[in-house]
Design an enzyme around this catalytic site. Structure first.
Site, PDB file in Angstrom:
ATOM      1  N   ARG A 183      38.515  35.501  36.730  1.00  0.00           N
ATOM      2  CA  ARG A 183      39.488  35.929  37.944  1.00  0.00           C
ATOM      3  C   ARG A 183      40.273  34.822  38.272  1.00  0.00           C
ATOM      4  NH1 ARG A 183      37.224  39.146  35.474  1.00  0.00           N
ATOM      5  NH2 ARG A 183      35.801  40.638  36.043  1.00  0.00           N
ATOM      6  N   SER A 232      36.006  45.325  44.379  1.00  0.00           N
ATOM      7  CA  SER A 232      35.185  44.239  44.640  1.00  0.00           C
ATOM      8  C   SER A 232      36.155  43.235  45.450  1.00  0.00           C
ATOM      9  CB  SER A 232      34.815  43.543  43.418  1.00  0.00           C
ATOM     10  OG  SER A 232      34.002  44.453  42.598  1.00  0.00           O
ATOM     11  N   GLU A 302      38.043  37.702  45.668  1.00  0.00           N
ATOM     12  CA  GLU A 302      38.934  38.393  44.645  1.00  0.00           C
ATOM     13  C   GLU A 302      40.424  38.879  45.278  1.00  0.00           C
ATOM     14  OE1 GLU A 302      37.918  41.121  41.775  1.00  0.00           O
ATOM     15  OE2 GLU A 302      35.807  40.280  41.235  1.00  0.00           O
TER      16      GLU A 302
END
Length: 320
Positions: A183, A232, A302
């Protein structure tokens, strides 16, 4: 409360009017999946890549002091209630090319929705990109954060990417130009993705389409898709899951205003359509603090938090 900012149309980001749509003081809530946030000083949707290049060149000469923010589907951003300084460039639905090249290669524009990219690859009889159907953003956003789902990530598929920098210069780059992790993607500063070429594998179109349907059914069963969210909120820490840690910390169902850490999936923050960005950010920071306090694990978001808070709001103040 902070007063609304006044933007003088005569002092816009460009010396020459672009072919695309330029507006002052545009609310960004409707352009993000969380459905919250204040206005952009300037919102620009280019007509095409040439228009984007010309606009960035004009901006660099005419108003380089104005910051530039790129926005796709707005699924991995939290826009604060005070809005975003400078120029926001909205690419969703603009750079949305999808084309099969020779062999098993696909050319995808940065403004193309990931779900559309997944379906297109399946129709072309190519496999390996089915996981993109579960990513609620654009190809450009996926490249920016090395988005993934169900064990797949986008950068292992990338052969090359196209970028544009703040001076309107176009580049073609390869994965060797970037440091790519879970990520996270780090590359040349002040460059934004315009598209990519993916190298996939030949397969069966029906099998790929069925796989996408299966993944979407699984996603619907496990995630609170009927309410505004960003997907998320946190990256999974190594060897664990952010949702498990948040639930173990006793935070499922915690509310701040109209925002809530979801009962269905603890790594989602949802609301009923009436929350403020400050409430969502408070829950985000509180979850970080509690997981750190109870388990010694630092959760990394994120989501990108953009813009200005409203005077008097403090996302880190107190608890519910």
């Amino acid at each position: 409360m902070m007063a609304a900012r006044t933007v003088d149309p005569a002092k816009g980001p460009f010396a020459q009017p672009p072919r695309g749509r330029l507006q002052a003081q545009v609310a960004l809530a409707g352009l993000t999946s969380w459905r919250v946030g204040g206005p952009a000083d300037w919102l620009f949707q280019p007509a095409d890549l040439d228009d984007l290049v010309d606009a960035l060149r004009d901006h660099a000469r005419h108003s380089p002091e104005l910051p530039v923010t790129f926005l796709g589907l707005g699924s991995n951003v939290l826009v604060r209630d005070g809005g975003v300084d400078g120029l926001v460039i909205h690419l969703s639905g603009v750079l949305n090319e999808r084309r099969r090249l020779d062999g098993n290669r696909l050319l995808l524009g940065a403004g193309l929705a990931c779900a559309q990219a997944a379906r297109f690859s399946a129709r072309e009889g190519l496999v390996g990109a089915e996981f993109l159907a579960g990513i609620p953003g654009t190809v450009g956003g996926a490249l920016q954060m090395n988005a993934g789902a169900w064990g797949g990530e986008i950068w292992p598929l990338v052969e090359s990417v196209g970028t544009v920098n703040a001076r309107g210069e176009l580049h073609s780059r390869t994965p060797r130009d970037y440091v790519i992790g879970y990520r996270s993607v780090h590359g040349p500063e002040e460059e934004w993705f315009t598209g990519c070429v993916l190298q996939l594998t030949a397969g069966d179109a029906d099998v790929g389409t069925r796989r996408i349907r299966e993944l979407l059914r699984e996603r619907s069963a496990k995630q609170p898709l009927g309410l505004p969210s960003c997907g998320s909120v946190f990256r999974n820490p190594e060897g664990d899951h952010a949702a498990r840690l948040i639930e173990a910390a006793g935070l499922k169902g915690l509310r701040r205003g109209a925002a809530e850490i979801s009962f269905k999936h603890a790594n989602f923050i949802t609301h009923d359509g009436t929350a403020r960005a400050a409430d969502i950010e408070w829950l985000l920071r509180h979850a970080q603090a509690e997981v750190q306090r109870q388990f010694g694990v630092q959760l990394e978001p994120e989501v990108r938090v953009l813009g200005r808070p409203v005077d008097g709001d403090d996302a880190n103040e107190g608890t519910s």
